[in-house]
Design a protein around this motif. Sequence first.
Motif, PDB file in Angstrom:
ATOM      1  N   ASP A   1      -1.666   0.200  -7.871  1.00 32.85           N
ATOM      2  CA  ASP A   1      -1.836   1.457  -8.918  1.00 32.85           C
ATOM      3  C   ASP A   1      -0.560   1.235 -10.129  1.00 32.85           C
TER       4      ASP A   1
ATOM      5  N   PRO B   1       3.385   4.069  -1.583  1.00 30.20           N
ATOM      6  CA  PRO B   1       3.559   4.939  -2.499  1.00 30.20           C
ATOM      7  C   PRO B   1       5.048   4.160  -3.204  1.00 30.20           C
TER       8      PRO B   1
ATOM      9  N   ASP C   1       0.841  -1.247   0.125  1.00 27.42           N
ATOM     10  CA  ASP C   1      -0.063  -0.085   0.216  1.00 27.42           C
ATOM     11  C   ASP C   1       0.875   1.313   0.192  1.00 27.42           C
TER      12      ASP C   1
ATOM     13  N   ARG D   1       1.637   8.500 -13.886  1.00 30.02           N
ATOM     14  CA  ARG D   1       2.031   9.832 -13.755  1.00 30.02           C
ATOM     15  C   ARG D   1       3.541  10.077 -13.794  1.00 30.02           C
TER      16      ARG D   1
ATOM     17  N   ALA E   1       3.609   6.056  -8.713  1.00 32.22           N
ATOM     18  CA  ALA E   1       2.309   5.259  -8.272  1.00 32.22           C
ATOM     19  C   ALA E   1       1.848   5.326  -7.003  1.00 32.22           C
ATOM     20  N   LYS E   2       0.605   5.330  -6.665  1.00 28.50           N
ATOM     21  CA  LYS E   2       0.023   5.519  -5.414  1.00 28.50           C
ATOM     22  C   LYS E   2       0.468   4.123  -4.502  1.00 28.50           C
ATOM     23  N   ASN E   3       0.427   3.069  -5.143  1.00 23.41           N
ATOM     24  CA  ASN E   3       0.863   1.620  -4.443  1.00 23.41           C
ATOM     25  C   ASN E   3       1.145   0.744  -5.577  1.00 23.41           C
TER      26      ASN E   3
ATOM     27  N   SER F   1       7.830   4.273  -6.641  1.00 21.69           N
ATOM     28  CA  SER F   1       8.378   4.884  -8.238  1.00 21.69           C
ATOM     29  C   SER F   1       8.918   3.892  -9.204  1.00 21.69           C
TER      30      SER F   1
END
Length: 594
Positions: free
Chosen positions: A173, A131, A129, A154, A168-170, A133
Motif C-alpha cells: 500500500d 501496517p 504485510d 491516508r 498505509a495498510k502494508n 506509517s
Amino acid sequence: MADLPAIQYTVWPADPHGHRFQVKLHIANPNPDGQVIKMPAWIPGSYLIRDFSKQIEAIDAYIAGSTKQKIALERIDNDRWRLPRNAGAVDILTTVYAFDSSVRAAYLDTERAFFNATSLCLAVEGQEDLPCSLAITPAEGAFADHWTVQTSLRAAKTDKNGFGFYLAKNFDDLIDHPVAIGEFQTVQWMSGSVPHSIAIQGCIHPIDSARLAQDLQAICNSTINLFEPKSKQPPFTHYLFLVNTVLNGYGGLEHRNSTALLCRRDQIPQANVPLEEDAYREFLGLCSHEYFHAWLVKRIKPQAFQPYHLSQRNHTRLLWFFEGFTSYYDDLQLFRSKRIDLVTYLKLVTNNWNGVLRGPGRHKQSLADSSFDAWTKYYQADENTPNAVVSYYGKGALVALGLDLQIRAFSSNKKSLDDLMRLIWQRHGITLAGIGEDGLDQLILQLLGNGFTKTWNEIKARYIFGVEDIPLQKWIASTLVRVKPKHQSSLEKLKLQLGIRHTDVNGWIKITHILDGGAAQAAGLAPGDLLASMNGQRITPTRWDSVLNSLAKEQSFAILFYRDDLEHERIVMLESSQLPLQYELSPSSDSKSN
C-alpha cells in the motif's frame, strides 16, 4: 504519535541543492535471528529492473532513538542488508540521491520534490504485510515556504500544508501512493459522488480550471459508468492526478487511487496561452489511460503480480490484455465522453493500426511473447527493436478492437467488449482474485457460450500467440465505419520504401533505426549513420521532405553519408513491393455515436 505502527518511515528533503533525501526506517520488532531489509529493484507498472538501491549513498543502523549507538549492518547483496541477531528496536538511516524527473523514481531540487516509496523506503523482510506509517517533513529554506504535499495516502496527523503523518495498510500500500511536494495549481470535481482532483506543477500561467474539470469529469464518469453502470461508484473514496509539466516530456504511471503524469506545459490549457487541441487531446488520453488502470491492473491483476516480487522480474504473458485493452479504451472513452468526435477517434485508431503494420517485428514476436519479454525487450529498446518487437500496447489495442467487433457480430450487437470487462471486474476486480494465464478463456465462453469457442481460439492462436496481422479490414466491413487502403502521396510512399527512422543531431539527420525489408537496409545503411546528400543535394532536417520530393519519381538515387567520420556512398534501389499496406477509416453516412 503514541499509536504509530511498528514500522515507521520518515522522509526529509534534506539537501535540495545536492538532490538528496534522508530517510529513517524505525523497526520496533526486528527478527531476532537477524532482520533483513531490502530496497525494491523495480516499481509496479514499469516492467524493468531499475536497481533503485544504486542511489543509496549512505546507510547506517542505530539503536532506536539514538544517533550515536551504531549497530553493525551486514551487506548481503546489492539490494539487501542484515541486522545482527537480537538487535532490538532499531533505526535505519539512509541518504538517497534523487534526480530522476520521470514518474517512476524520486526527484528533489529547490523547485519541487517527488518520490515513489520504491525509490526511498526499505522493506522489512517478513514484515511487509504489517501496517506502516510515513512522516513527511518540510524542506528548510525560503524557497520552500509555500510548499505543500499532494498524495493519495491516508493522512493521520498533518498540518495545513500536508506535512506530517500518513498511514498505509502494508508495504504494498505504501509504494502505491506517489508523493509530490512543492507549489501546485489544483482543480477539484466530483465523479460518481467521489471527490477527484488534479494537482499541476510547472505551469507559470493560471490553468483553465473550468475546462480541465469539465473534461476530466466527463472522462472519469465514462469509465465509472463502464464498470459500475448501476451504482456509478468507483472502487476508491478519492482520486488524485499528479501532473508535472516540463518543456519536453510525456508519460504516466498508474496507482490504485492516483496517477503520476508527465507532460509538456503546452499540453495544459492556460490563460493567455495558445492551446494546440491535438496536444491537449493527447494529455486527456494519458489521463484516460491511467485512470482506466485503477480498475484494470491495479485491482484486476494477473496472478503473477499477487504478490509483487520486487527483487526480481515478474513474468506474465497477459500484458497485451492489461495494457493493450487499456490502450483501446483510453481513446474510446474520450469519444464516449464527447471529448472528441467520431472522425478524430477513427483517426486515432487508424494511426495506431498503421503504426503496428509498419513494424517488421510484428511478424517475429507474438503478443504473448512481447508481454513475457517486456523486461528485456520492450523496456530496453535499441536500434533493432522495431525489427524484433511488437508493442503489446499497440497491437493489444487492435486485439481489443477486433474482439469487440467479433463479439458484436456473434451476438447481433446484443453484447460487446464492455460486457466482458464488467464480467472480469465482477470476477477478478471486486474480489481481487488474480487472473491466471488462461483465465480469460472461461470468462469469454461464460459470456458468449460455447458457440464462440472457435472464434476465440482462432484469435488466440493467430493474433495473440501467433504473429499474423489482425484482419480488421474484414471485421470492420460489417460496421458503420468505412475502411479502405490509404491513399499515399509520393513522399509518403518514398519514406515507407526507405524504411528509415531518424533524429536531428546538430543539423544532421542521424539514422536511429533501419527497418527490415526497406531500401535503406538493402543499400547497406545502418543506425548511427549521418546523412549528407541524396543525388548531390545536401540533406538537413529542414530540407528532408523537399529533397525526398524531388526524388519521388526516381527508381534509384545515390546517397552520401558518414559513418564513424568516414565518408561512404551507396545506391538506393526502390521497389513498390517494399511498401507496407496502410489503411484509413472514416464514418459512413449513417454512423451514430456508440
